[in-house]
Design a protein around this motif. Structure first.
Motif, PDB file in Angstrom:
ATOM      1  N   LEU A 104      -3.902   9.288  -3.214  1.00 11.08           N
ATOM      2  CA  LEU A 104      -2.787   9.351  -2.274  1.00 11.08           C
ATOM      3  C   LEU A 104      -3.299   9.563  -0.853  1.00 11.08           C
ATOM      4  CD1 LEU A 104       0.254   9.673  -1.576  1.00 11.08           C
ATOM      5  CD2 LEU A 104       0.036  12.084  -2.198  1.00 11.08           C
ATOM      6  N   ASN A 105      -4.238  10.478  -0.726  1.00 14.30           N
ATOM      7  CA  ASN A 105      -4.817  10.773   0.577  1.00 14.30           C
ATOM      8  C   ASN A 105      -5.485   9.535   1.178  1.00 14.30           C
ATOM      9  OD1 ASN A 105      -4.808  13.009   2.163  1.00 14.30           O
ATOM     10  ND2 ASN A 105      -6.901  13.617   1.634  1.00 14.30           N
ATOM     11  N   PHE A 106      -6.217   8.828   0.365  1.00 16.76           N
ATOM     12  CA  PHE A 106      -6.883   7.603   0.815  1.00 16.76           C
ATOM     13  C   PHE A 106      -5.842   6.554   1.223  1.00 16.76           C
ATOM     14  CE2 PHE A 106      -8.367   3.287  -0.177  1.00 16.76           C
ATOM     15  CZ  PHE A 106      -9.451   3.193   0.683  1.00 16.76           C
ATOM     16  N   GLY A 107      -4.803   6.401   0.400  1.00 16.41           N
ATOM     17  CA  GLY A 107      -3.750   5.434   0.711  1.00 16.41           C
ATOM     18  C   GLY A 107      -3.096   5.756   2.048  1.00 16.41           C
ATOM     19  N   ILE A 108      -2.812   7.045   2.269  1.00 18.94           N
ATOM     20  CA  ILE A 108      -2.201   7.477   3.525  1.00 18.94           C
ATOM     21  C   ILE A 108      -3.154   7.181   4.698  1.00 18.94           C
ATOM     22  CG2 ILE A 108      -1.599   9.571   4.831  1.00 18.94           C
ATOM     23  CD1 ILE A 108      -0.314  10.593   2.140  1.00 18.94           C
ATOM     24  N   ASN A 109      -4.425   7.450   4.513  1.00 18.34           N
ATOM     25  CA  ASN A 109      -5.409   7.155   5.568  1.00 18.34           C
ATOM     26  C   ASN A 109      -5.473   5.656   5.866  1.00 18.34           C
ATOM     27  OD1 ASN A 109      -6.350   9.727   6.273  1.00 18.34           O
ATOM     28  ND2 ASN A 109      -7.704   9.811   4.499  1.00 18.34           N
ATOM     29  N   MET A 110      -5.370   4.838   4.819  1.00 19.67           N
ATOM     30  CA  MET A 110      -5.378   3.383   5.050  1.00 19.67           C
ATOM     31  C   MET A 110      -4.140   2.964   5.817  1.00 19.67           C
ATOM     32  SD  MET A 110      -7.088   0.747   2.460  1.00 19.67           S
ATOM     33  CE  MET A 110      -5.782   0.631   1.297  1.00 19.67           C
ATOM     34  N   VAL A 111      -2.988   3.488   5.405  1.00 13.90           N
ATOM     35  CA  VAL A 111      -1.726   3.147   6.089  1.00 13.90           C
ATOM     36  C   VAL A 111      -1.828   3.523   7.572  1.00 13.90           C
ATOM     37  CG1 VAL A 111       0.723   3.772   6.285  1.00 13.90           C
ATOM     38  CG2 VAL A 111      -0.280   3.330   4.027  1.00 13.90           C
ATOM     39  N   ASN A 112      -2.300   4.744   7.834  1.00 20.17           N
ATOM     40  CA  ASN A 112      -2.382   5.185   9.230  1.00 20.17           C
ATOM     41  C   ASN A 112      -3.409   4.384  10.027  1.00 20.17           C
ATOM     42  OD1 ASN A 112      -0.291   7.071   9.083  1.00 20.17           O
ATOM     43  ND2 ASN A 112      -1.632   8.641   8.246  1.00 20.17           N
ATOM     44  N   ALA A 113      -4.489   3.966   9.377  1.00 21.71           N
ATOM     45  CA  ALA A 113      -5.488   3.137  10.069  1.00 21.71           C
ATOM     46  C   ALA A 113      -4.922   1.750  10.377  1.00 21.71           C
ATOM     47  CB  ALA A 113      -6.761   3.029   9.228  1.00 21.71           C
ATOM     48  N   ILE A 114      -4.189   1.182   9.428  1.00 23.72           N
ATOM     49  CA  ILE A 114      -3.566  -0.135   9.675  1.00 23.72           C
ATOM     50  C   ILE A 114      -2.567  -0.021  10.832  1.00 23.72           C
ATOM     51  CG2 ILE A 114      -2.014  -1.915   8.723  1.00 23.72           C
ATOM     52  CD1 ILE A 114      -3.310  -1.369   5.946  1.00 23.72           C
ATOM     53  N   LYS A 115      -1.777   1.061  10.841  1.00 19.58           N
ATOM     54  CA  LYS A 115      -0.808   1.271  11.929  1.00 19.58           C
ATOM     55  C   LYS A 115      -1.508   1.339  13.276  1.00 19.58           C
ATOM     56  CE  LYS A 115       2.066   4.672  11.506  1.00 19.58           C
ATOM     57  NZ  LYS A 115       2.469   6.042  11.090  1.00 19.58           N
ATOM     58  N   GLU A 116      -2.681   1.972  13.298  1.00 25.06           N
ATOM     59  CA  GLU A 116      -3.421   2.113  14.548  1.00 25.06           C
ATOM     60  C   GLU A 116      -4.018   0.769  14.984  1.00 25.06           C
ATOM     61  OE1 GLU A 116      -5.494   5.972  14.302  1.00 25.06           O
ATOM     62  OE2 GLU A 116      -6.980   4.982  15.605  1.00 25.06           O
ATOM     63  N   GLU A 117      -4.525   0.024  14.006  1.00 23.78           N
ATOM     64  CA  GLU A 117      -5.177  -1.254  14.324  1.00 23.78           C
ATOM     65  C   GLU A 117      -4.169  -2.354  14.615  1.00 23.78           C
ATOM     66  OE1 GLU A 117      -9.159  -0.289  11.616  1.00 23.78           O
ATOM     67  OE2 GLU A 117      -7.661  -1.670  10.837  1.00 23.78           O
ATOM     68  N   GLN A 118      -3.010  -2.274  13.982  1.00 27.04           N
ATOM     69  CA  GLN A 118      -1.988  -3.307  14.187  1.00 27.04           C
ATOM     70  C   GLN A 118      -0.613  -2.661  14.418  1.00 27.04           C
ATOM     71  OE1 GLN A 118      -3.720  -5.861  10.557  1.00 27.04           O
ATOM     72  NE2 GLN A 118      -2.254  -6.992  11.774  1.00 27.04           N
ATOM     73  N   PRO A 119      -0.457  -1.994  15.580  1.00 25.60           N
ATOM     74  CA  PRO A 119       0.798  -1.266  15.823  1.00 25.60           C
ATOM     75  C   PRO A 119       2.035  -2.166  15.805  1.00 25.60           C
ATOM     76  CG  PRO A 119      -0.598  -1.309  17.803  1.00 25.60           C
ATOM     77  CD  PRO A 119      -1.415  -1.861  16.686  1.00 25.60           C
ATOM     78  N   GLU A 120       1.827  -3.451  16.004  1.00 22.06           N
ATOM     79  CA  GLU A 120       2.979  -4.381  16.021  1.00 22.06           C
ATOM     80  C   GLU A 120       3.689  -4.453  14.666  1.00 22.06           C
ATOM     81  OE1 GLU A 120      -0.192  -5.257  16.020  1.00 22.06           O
ATOM     82  OE2 GLU A 120      -0.480  -6.900  14.583  1.00 22.06           O
ATOM     83  N   LEU A 121       2.996  -4.025  13.606  1.00 25.19           N
ATOM     84  CA  LEU A 121       3.621  -4.072  12.271  1.00 25.19           C
ATOM     85  C   LEU A 121       4.675  -2.976  12.098  1.00 25.19           C
ATOM     86  CD1 LEU A 121       0.468  -4.537   9.980  1.00 25.19           C
ATOM     87  CD2 LEU A 121       1.881  -6.305  11.037  1.00 25.19           C
ATOM     88  N   VAL A 128       0.843  -1.202   0.000  1.00 22.12           N
ATOM     89  CA  VAL A 128       0.000   0.000   0.000  1.00 22.12           C
ATOM     90  C   VAL A 128       0.876   1.249   0.000  1.00 22.12           C
ATOM     91  CG1 VAL A 128      -1.749   1.324   1.265  1.00 22.12           C
ATOM     92  CG2 VAL A 128      -1.908  -1.170   1.188  1.00 22.12           C
ATOM     93  N   ILE A 129       1.929   1.239   0.809  1.00 23.13           N
ATOM     94  CA  ILE A 129       2.817   2.410   0.889  1.00 23.13           C
ATOM     95  C   ILE A 129       3.514   2.638  -0.456  1.00 23.13           C
ATOM     96  CG2 ILE A 129       4.941   3.298   1.956  1.00 23.13           C
ATOM     97  CD1 ILE A 129       4.000   1.893   4.594  1.00 23.13           C
ATOM     98  N   VAL A 130       4.004   1.583  -1.069  1.00 26.30           N
ATOM     99  CA  VAL A 130       4.723   1.730  -2.336  1.00 26.30           C
ATOM    100  C   VAL A 130       3.789   2.253  -3.425  1.00 26.30           C
ATOM    101  CG1 VAL A 130       5.809   0.424  -4.210  1.00 26.30           C
ATOM    102  CG2 VAL A 130       6.587   0.112  -1.851  1.00 26.30           C
ATOM    103  N   PHE A 131       2.611   1.682  -3.529  1.00 30.87           N
ATOM    104  CA  PHE A 131       1.708   2.113  -4.604  1.00 30.87           C
ATOM    105  C   PHE A 131       1.105   3.495  -4.345  1.00 30.87           C
ATOM    106  CE2 PHE A 131       2.395  -2.053  -6.183  1.00 30.87           C
ATOM    107  CZ  PHE A 131       2.188  -1.943  -7.550  1.00 30.87           C
ATOM    108  N   SER A 132       0.791   3.802  -3.095  1.00 32.40           N
ATOM    109  CA  SER A 132       0.191   5.121  -2.833  1.00 32.40           C
ATOM    110  C   SER A 132       1.260   6.201  -2.750  1.00 32.40           C
ATOM    111  CB  SER A 132      -0.585   5.113  -1.513  1.00 32.40           C
ATOM    112  OG  SER A 132      -1.688   4.280  -1.623  1.00 32.40           O
ATOM    113  N   LEU A 133       2.170   6.051  -1.810  1.00 29.70           N
ATOM    114  CA  LEU A 133       3.111   7.145  -1.554  1.00 29.70           C
ATOM    115  C   LEU A 133       4.176   7.265  -2.637  1.00 29.70           C
ATOM    116  CD1 LEU A 133       1.846   6.497   1.345  1.00 29.70           C
ATOM    117  CD2 LEU A 133       3.776   7.796   2.190  1.00 29.70           C
ATOM    118  N   ILE A 134       4.625   6.121  -3.181  1.00 30.91           N
ATOM    119  CA  ILE A 134       5.688   6.202  -4.194  1.00 30.91           C
ATOM    120  C   ILE A 134       5.101   6.311  -5.603  1.00 30.91           C
ATOM    121  CG2 ILE A 134       7.657   5.008  -5.241  1.00 30.91           C
ATOM    122  CD1 ILE A 134       8.426   4.024  -2.437  1.00 30.91           C
TER     123      ILE A 134
END
Ligand code: FE
Length: 344
Positions: free
Chosen positions: A229-246, A183-189
């Motif tokens: 891009l904005n949506f991708g960033i929101n998904m990344v941040n939501a995944i980080k919040e839901e699964q901080p261990e990643l 997700v990070i590569v396709f959205s942010l990069i």
């Protein structure tokens, strides 16, 4: 997944971007990831089609021998050479990798809209190529022939490996990190860095009153891409919040390294597209611009800036500046709803 007959309702706390509990991906409610629903509505309000934009003036300018310099012709073709296949690469990843593993119904709803927009973008490039009578075989194959485009696309496509495997499943630390990396590569990069030198070139044409139809197509595309891009960033941040261990220190460094690698690929591309500069923008400006953009992407996912440089193209910030993005959409959505036109 087969359905179970039950009166037990889905609980909002069981909703997750990936690995949702017994994910019932067909119930839009209870809605947890409201950013996806908002993005879906903004996208619908921003709907446009490539053929709504006239290309007559562009055709005259392209045919004329006195409007475009040889360097400008090469730059336009090379930028189109990148664009013509870029959105197909993005679309394939969404449909064949992202969608399958996302367990949030509202995110899936937006992904359907986003995938359609990638199709519209590919249509827009086709429309420009056809209108100007450019060589389709040359432009659509450029991603395999032009070294700098090939290097960017090979880098991106390497992140399809593994995740395109039919047996790939989320649910382990390694698999979930692989999904997050994708997700990070396709959205942010891809959407957030690899389009931006080409956007800058197209706005360069526009600032010279050249190829205004093609530039307007690209403006609409950039508006959509900012939203992706904005949506991708929101998904990344939501995944980080839901699964901080990643989000381990090692993983964070890995992402920073990927972004730094992408920055080199992108400014190398810019330098080979217009080796002697274009519209007063030179190779050094493009390098700095890409570094500036990369820092902005990094801070959106709470990673440290790497370059600390000024924006050398302040005129781009009006259209692209992501810090203004929220405001940008809030203030303009209504106008698009009624008029459907593009005003900056
Ligand atoms: Fe996109």
């Amino acid at each position: 997944m087969p359905i179970t007959k039950t009166t037990e309702k889905v609980h909002v706390n069981d909703r997750k971007i990936i690995n949702g509990k017994d994910a019932d991906v067909v119930q839009l409610y209870p809605m947890k990831h409201t950013f996806a629903w908002e993005a879906y509505n903004v996208s619908n309000a921003n709907h446009w089609l490539p053929t709504e934009i006239g290309m007559q003036k562009d055709i005259e300018q392209w045919k004329s021998t006195s409007v475009l310099t040889p360097e400008e012709r090469t730059a336009l073709e090379t930028v189109l050479g990148f664009f013509t296949t870029a959105d197909s690469i993005a679309a394939n990843n969404l449909v064949l990798a992202t969608y399958k593993h996302v367990t949030s119904p509202e995110c899936r709803l937006y992904l359907l809209r986003q995938a359609y927009e990638e199709a519209i973008h590919t249509h827009a490039y086709q429309y420009i190529v056809e209108s100007l009578g450019l060589d389709e075989a040359k432009l659509f194959n450029m991603y395999r022939e032009n070294e700098a485009i090939y290097n960017k696309d090979s880098f991106i496509l390497s992140f399809n490996e593994g995740i395109f495997d039919p047996s790939f499943k989320t649910g382990t630390l390694a698999a979930d990190q692989k999904f997050l990396e994708n997700v990070i590569v396709f959205s942010l990069i891809m959407e957030g860095i690899f389009f931006y030198s080409s956007f800058a070139v197209m706005f360069g044409f526009q600032r010279q009153n050249k190829m205004m139809g093609a530039a307007e197509e690209i403006q609409y595309i950039m508006r959509d891409e900012s939203q992706h891009l904005n949506f991708g960033i929101n998904m990344v941040n939501a995944i980080k919040e839901e699964q901080p261990e990643l989000w381990t220190a090692e993983f964070q460094q890995h992402i920073i390294d990927l972004i730094k690698k992408a920055v080199v690929l992108e400014y190398t591309y810019a330098q080979t597209v217009f080796p002697r500069g274009i519209f007063g923008m030179n190779a050094e400006n493009f390098k700095q611009y890409i570094e500036y953009i990369a820092d902005r992407r990094l801070i959106r996912i709470s990673l440290p800036m790497q370059y600390h440089v000024e924006n050398p193209f302040p005129w781009m910030s009006e259209a692209v500046d992501l810090s203004k993005e929220k405001n940008f959409f809030e203030t303009r959505v209504t106008e698009y709803k009624t008029g459907g036109t593009l005003e900056w």
